[in-house]
Design an enzyme around this catalytic site. Structure first.
Site, PDB file in Angstrom:
ATOM      1  CG  LEU A 151      -1.955  -1.098   1.353  1.00  0.00           C
ATOM      2  CD1 LEU A 151      -2.716  -0.979   2.664  1.00  0.00           C
ATOM      3  CD2 LEU A 151      -2.911  -1.063   0.168  1.00  0.00           C
ATOM      4  CB  CYS A 152       0.301   4.633  -1.516  1.00  0.00           C
ATOM      5  SG  CYS A 152       0.561   4.171  -3.238  1.00  0.00           S
ATOM      6  N   PRO A 153       1.911   4.899   1.407  1.00  0.00           N
ATOM      7  CG  PRO A 153       3.138   6.349   2.804  1.00  0.00           C
ATOM      8  CD  PRO A 153       1.928   5.452   2.771  1.00  0.00           C
ATOM      9  CG  LEU A 154       4.911   0.893   3.628  1.00  0.00           C
ATOM     10  CD1 LEU A 154       4.444  -0.431   4.232  1.00  0.00           C
ATOM     11  CD2 LEU A 154       6.370   1.137   3.999  1.00  0.00           C
ATOM     12  CB  THR A 155       4.128   1.767  -3.417  1.00  0.00           C
ATOM     13  OG1 THR A 155       3.468   3.006  -3.101  1.00  0.00           O
ATOM     14  CG2 THR A 155       3.140   0.626  -3.375  1.00  0.00           C
TER      15      THR A 155
END
Lengths: 261, 69
Positions: free
Chosen positions: B10-14
Site C-alpha cells: 500500500l501507498c506510501p510504502l510503495t
C-alpha cells in the site's frame, strides 16, 4: 546495512521525505544522543528522537515526577507521580520504540560530572531549566567537541540554537555573562504553558536530527526566538575569539560513558 | 536491471520501498517495478519524476531510470 521490514514501516513517513534517505536513517541508528532534563523540553525532545530512530538515547534527570509537572511534561502520566523522571522516561521511550537503547542517568548534571556524561555522544540536547546547568552542559560539550542544541522557555516565549563546538558560536559566545541570579524568574515563579514548551522541545529534537543526519540546515550561528508561537525571529550570532568555553579548539577526550564505543 | 514486486503493497510504502531501492543504484541504472493498478500506478511514477528520475511505462510495468541528483 539494511533496514528491516518493521523499520521501513515504522519510519516510512520520514523515509518518503525527499531530503531523507536510508543513509540518513542508518546514521541516526548509529548515533547516540543525550537529553539533559526529562521535563517540559526534554519530554518532546526525547520522544521525537526515540520515535525517529536514534540508536542510543541517554536521559539525565535527578528529579521525581510531581503532580505539578504533568501539565507540561507529557512523558510523565498521573500514575507516574513519585517515580524518578529519568527512569520513567526509559520505560516510556522504550515502549514507544523498542529499537532504541535508552539509558537513564538519575543524577544532577553539574560542572563536575558533565564531561563524563556527554563524552562519546553525537549530540547533546540541553533541556535543563537553569543557567548554571546550561553553562555546565555548554562547557562540557565544547571541551569534548560534542554538538549541542541549547534552548530555554519561559511564559509564552522560547529560544533555540544549535552549536558545533569549534565551528559555530557556543552558548557562552551568545550569552557570555549569566544574568544576575535575582533577575531571573524560574519557571516555578514565572510559569510556562506546556504547549509552548512543546514547541521549543520539538524544535530541539528537529535540530538534533539535522545535526545527526546532515539533513537540513541547523540553526548554527543563529538563535531562533519564538514569541507566543506566532512571531518567529532569527537573530545571528558569532563566535567570540575570547570565549572561555570554545576559544581554544580543545581536543576531544575519551572517557567512560554509555555512549562511547 | 533491478526488479521490485510491489503488488499488494500500500501507498506510501510503495514509494518508500522504491526510494530505498533507487538509493542503492547508480545514476542511469534502471529499476523495474510491478505495481497494482490504481493509487500505486498513479503516484509512484509521479513521485519518481518529481525527484528527477526518468520513467517509462508499459507492458504492465514501470521502469525507473535513476537520475543524477
Amino acid at each position: 546495512m539494511t533496514l528491516t521490514e518493521a523499520e521501513i514501516e515504522r519510519y516510512s513517513r520520514q523515509l518518503v521525505l525527499p531530503e531523507w534517505s536510508a543513509a540518513a536513517q542508518y546514521r541516526l541508528r548509529r548515533s547516540c544522543a543525550v537529553v539533559v532534563g526529562a521535563g517540559a523540553l526534554g519530554s518532546p525532545a526525547a520522544t521525537y528522537l526515540a520515535a525517529a530512530g536514534v540508536g542510543r538515547l541517554g536521559v539525565v534527570d535527578s528529579d521525581a515526577v510531581e503532580l505539578s509537572n504533568l501539565a507540561r511534561q507529557p512523558l510523565h502520566f498521573t500514575p507516574d507521580v513519585g517515580l524518578m523522571k529519568a527512569e520513567n522516561a526509559v520505560v516510556k521511550l522504550s515502549a514507544l520504540n523498542p529499537e532504541v537503547e535508552v539509558q537513564s542517568y538519575p543524577v544532577a548534571l553539574t560542572a563536575a560530572n558533565a564531561e563524563a556524561i556527554v563524552a562519546g555522544s553525537d549530540v547533546v540536547v540541553d533541556c535543563s531549566d537553569s543557567f548554571e546547568t546550561r553553562y555546565a552542559v555548554n562547557d562540557a560539550c565544547c571541551a569534548q567537541g560534542v554538538p549541542l542544541v541549547e534552548a530555554g522557555v519561559l511564559g509564552f516565549a522560547g529560544l533555540v540554537m544549535s552549536i558545533r563546538p569549534g565551528t559555530s558560536a557556543c552558548y557562552r559566545c551568545a550569552f557570555p555573562i549569566p544574568p544576575p541570579a535575582d533577575s531571573v524568574p524560574s519557571c516555578r515563579e514565572a510559569g510556562v504553558l506546556g504547549a509552548m514548551a512543546g514547541v521549543i522541545g520539538s524544535l530541539q529534537a528537529l535540530e538534533a536530527l539535522k545535526l545527526l543526519t546532515g539533513v537540513g540546515d541547523p540553526l548554527v550561528d543563529r538563535i531562533l526566538h519564538v514569541d507566543a508561537g506566532t512571531r518567529w525571529t532569527v537573530v545571528e550570532t558569532s563566535r567570540r575569539p575570547d570565549c572561555s568555553a570554545c576559544a581554544d579548539s580543545p581536543t576531544p577526550a575519551q572517557s567512560e560513558s554509555t555512549c562511547s564505543g | 536491471m533491478t526488479a521490485l514486486d510491489l503488488r499488494g503493497v500500500l501507498c506510501p510504502l510503495t514509494w518508500v520501498k522504491t526510494r530505498l531501492a533507487l538509493e542503492t543504484l547508480e545514476p542511469g541504472d534502471s529499476l523495474e517495478l510491478l505495481l497494482d493498478p490504481g493509487e500505486a500506478w498513479e503516484s509512484v511514477p509521479r513521485s519518481a519524476r518529481e525527484e528527477g528520475h526518468r520513467v517509462k511505462l508499459g507492458d504492465g510495468r514501470v521502469t525507473i531510470f535513476k537520475g543524477d541528483r
